[in-house]
Design a protein around this motif. Structure first.
Motif, PDB file in Angstrom:
ATOM      1  N   ASN A  50       0.801  -1.231   0.000  1.00 54.32           N
ATOM      2  CA  ASN A  50       0.000   0.000   0.000  1.00 54.32           C
ATOM      3  C   ASN A  50       0.830   1.276   0.000  1.00 54.32           C
ATOM      4  N   ILE A  72     -11.787  -4.233   2.739  1.00 56.80           N
ATOM      5  CA  ILE A  72     -10.446  -3.687   2.991  1.00 56.80           C
ATOM      6  C   ILE A  72     -10.319  -3.420   4.481  1.00 56.80           C
ATOM      7  N   ALA A 102      -7.839   0.259   7.038  1.00 55.37           N
ATOM      8  CA  ALA A 102      -7.830   1.340   6.049  1.00 55.37           C
ATOM      9  C   ALA A 102      -6.971   2.518   6.499  1.00 55.37           C
ATOM     10  N   LEU A 153      -7.078   5.780  -1.303  1.00 59.14           N
ATOM     11  CA  LEU A 153      -8.042   4.696  -1.070  1.00 59.14           C
ATOM     12  C   LEU A 153      -9.479   5.175  -1.313  1.00 59.14           C
ATOM     13  N   CYS A 165     -12.075   3.091  -3.612  1.00 55.38           N
ATOM     14  CA  CYS A 165     -13.376   2.592  -3.135  1.00 55.38           C
ATOM     15  C   CYS A 165     -14.522   3.164  -3.967  1.00 55.38           C
ATOM     16  N   VAL A 188     -15.196  -1.257   4.225  1.00 60.16           N
ATOM     17  CA  VAL A 188     -13.899  -0.749   4.656  1.00 60.16           C
ATOM     18  C   VAL A 188     -13.886  -0.628   6.172  1.00 60.16           C
ATOM     19  N   GLY A 223     -11.428   0.492   9.634  1.00 59.94           N
ATOM     20  CA  GLY A 223     -10.200   1.135  10.095  1.00 59.94           C
ATOM     21  C   GLY A 223     -10.492   2.086  11.243  1.00 59.94           C
ATOM     22  N   LEU A 233     -13.483   8.792   3.734  1.00 62.62           N
ATOM     23  CA  LEU A 233     -14.244   7.581   3.405  1.00 62.62           C
ATOM     24  C   LEU A 233     -15.638   7.636   4.029  1.00 62.62           C
TER      25      LEU A 233
END
Ligand SMILES: Nc1ncnc2c1ncn2[C@@H]1O[C@H](COP(=O)(O)OP(=O)(O)O)[C@@H](O)[C@H]1O
Ligand SMILES: Cc1cn([C@H]2C[C@H](O)[C@@H](COP(=O)(O)O)O2)c(=O)[nH]c1=O
Ligand SMILES: [Zn+2]
Length: 195
Positions: A70, A90, A93, A100, A104, A116, A118, A134
């Motif tokens: 990544n 994922i 994140a 990202l 997405c 996702v 994180g 996100l």
């Protein structure tokens, strides 16, 4: 994809460490598997806590995953590595760059369900990119809470433990770890030393 519109979407599972994000991700993946859906799971190369090719929860559950190198701005292997899977997950994140978000978005616009997970705050209690962006573009957001390791109230923050001291301002943001390096804490019990 949605039955009527045929479109994809983004789900974000966030919150403090130990709040059950990975457990919740694994629960959703098990249900997708029961529904007979093809699933692709990705984890960043930076997080090797549970072995290179699995995502794992703090209570020992795991799922096979493809490791994504990544570094840099993507789109990494998340898009290249797909083979028709319509559910794409994922984990961790917070170890990816802001790129990202576009990855997405592209997957959801390609009619996929994107899940996702994180943590949304650094150990300093600041927004942990790319989670804020996100969350803004996602159709569904769940923010989970752990139990504060000090007082037992709901915990929203990540306390970094460095030889028992509160975090230093100039420490690196990225530091892979679990209970040996971090505790879940509430707003009142979270401490950030500002030198
Ligand atoms: N302070 C805590 N609060 C809640 N759960 C904790 C705590 N410390 C350890 N756990 C364990 O961690 C599990 C959640 O792990 P996990 O899904 O990996 O969380 P996350 O992905 O959010 O870090 C809980 O079910 C519980 O067994
Ligand atoms: C707060 C914070 C966390 N990290 C790292 C520590 C862990 O490796 C992951 C979070 O894992 P979890 O599945 O949410 O428990 O992120 C970091 O590098 N920097 C931080 O500030
Ligand atoms: Zn507390």
């Amino acid at each position: 994809m949605h039955q009527i519109t045929g479109s994809g979407w983004i789900e974000v599972i966030s919150g403090s460490m130990f709040s059950g994000k990975t457990e919740e991700l694994l629960r959703r993946l098990r249900r997708a598997e029961i529904a007979g859906q093809e699933i692709a799971v990705f984890t960043p190369a930076l997080d090797d806590r549970y072995g290179e090719t699995t995502i794992g929860s703090h209570n020992g559950r795991s799922w096979e995953a493809s490791v994504v190198d990544n570094e840099g701005d993507g789109p990494w292997d998340v898009t290249d590595g797909l083979n028709g899977e319509m559910v794409v997950a994922i984990d961790e994140a917070n170890f990816f760059s802001d790129a990202l978000v576009d990855v997405c978005q592209a997957l959801a616009e390609d009619d996929r369900r994107v899940i996702v997970s994180g943590t949304d705050q650094t150990y300093r209690g600041e927004p942990f990119d790319p989670l804020p962006d996100l969350m803004a573009v996602a159709e569904y957001v769940d923010k989970l809470q752990a139990i504060c390791a000090v007082c037992g109230e709901p915990a929203t923050r990540n306390q970094r433990l460095i030889e028992g001291d509160p975090a230093h301002e100039d420490d690196p943001t990225y530091l892979v770890g679990a209970e040996e390096s971090y505790e879940a804490r509430c707003r009142d019990c979270h401490v950030v030393r500002r030198d």
